[in-house]
Write a protein that holds these residues in place. Structure first.
Motif: not given
Length: 315
Positions: A7-17, A56-63, A34-37
């Motif tokens: 759950s991050a901005e796209f640029s940081l999400a890329e670097k995490l991956i 983010v409104e549709k996520v099941d965090w427990s998964a 997508e907390i930031y779409p």
């Protein structure tokens, strides 16, 4: 096998991956929450496979087993829901670092504090400024009594968010073409200004409880990526620069440069040619009862993404 949410901005999400692909973690699936779409053209790939993106409104965090969370205070309710659902939340931006029973961890520095993770299912990296400073001074603090520590942080546009990077690029182009900025627009290009103080001292003291006299100066500068820090330490005893340099050279996270002063721009050029990001240190000088030196790191690739993945490995 781990099921991981980012759950991050796209640029940081890329670097995490990028860092997750190089990690020792056995990962079954990665999902972008997508907390930031993301925009339509922004898509993530992990090991040549598309990463599922969920609103983010549709996520099941427990998964999820782990959640890499990089949101600001307005997104804190999502972090809380993720932790309450039972998954382990790695708070990348230190949003929860001020909470007493949330451990603030820099990998391989204060690992023993991870035992506190069971309190809330949350573990925080400190603010990138704190991580960068702490890595450079760890062995000095361990071996000497330091009575004054001053950190001057020169913060890039990316420290704020990716929107600020785009804004800096746009303002630079406009001003070079003779187009003036609006009077009420915060000027980033060709200018500097002080940043509002945040509680960095407390975060650093969570890692080094023996430190008392800490001063952080924070200045926004017209640089796209990379935090530069000028660090000054004073002690009651002489600090031998050669011993400090030897310790830096033994640290796998640090690259010391004897002759060349590394800047955010040159750091970016070095990082592009290396798979593993590092903290770059140069320009060490002796002062009266102390030392002064200069550090640079890409705060997104190193202080945030790389360290977050190392923290996940540690957990």
């Amino acid at each position: 096998m781990l099921n991981i949410a980012i759950s991050a901005e796209f640029s940081l999400a890329e670097k995490l991956i990028e860092n997750l692909e190089l990690s020792s973690l056995e990962i079954e699936k990665i999902t972008a929450v997508e907390i930031y779409p993301f925009s339509e053209e922004q898509g993530l790939r992990f090991k040549n496979k598309s990463v599922t993106q969920i609103e983010v409104e549709k996520v099941d965090w427990s998964a999820f087993t782990y959640v890499f969370f990089a949101g600001d205070i307005s997104k804190a309710t999502y972090l809380a829901k993720a932790a309450e659902s039972g998954c382990i939340v790695i708070d990348i931006l230190g949003l929860c670092a001020d909470i007493a029973d949330v451990p603030v961890i820099i990998p391989n520095m204060n690992n023993n504090q991870l035992i506190e993770l069971r309190q809330r299912n949350i573990v925080a990296l400190p603010n990138p400024q704190v991580t960068q400073c702490a890595l450079s001074i760890a062995n000095i603090i361990k071996n000497l009594s330091i009575h004054q520590l001053t950190i001057t942080s020169l913060l890039p546009a990316s420290y704020e968010n990716e929107e600020s990077v785009t804004k800096l690029a746009g303002q630079t182009a406009r001003l070079l073409n003779g187009i003036t900025l609006d009077d009420n627009e915060q000027r980033l290009a060709f200018d500097v200004f002080p940043k509002q103080s945040i509680n960095l001292n407390m975060q650093l003291k969570k890692i080094f409880s023996e430190l008392d006299n800490i001063v952080f100066h924070q200045i926004q500068v017209p640089v796209f990526y990379g935090i530069g820090q000028l660090i000054t330490l004073k002690s009651d005893y002489l600090i031998d620069p050669d011993i400090v340099i030897a310790d830096w050279k033994d640290n796998e996270y640090i690259s010391y440069h004897d002759e060349k002063v590394i800047t955010p721009v040159t750091n970016s050029e070095v990082e592009n040619s290396e798979a593993i990001p590092k903290l770059h240190i140069s320009n060490i000088n002796s002062i009266e009862n102390g030392i002064q030196f200069w550090t640079v790191a890409d705060e997104q690739r190193f202080n945030l993404a790389f360290m977050a993945v190392k923290l996940a490995e540690l957990i």
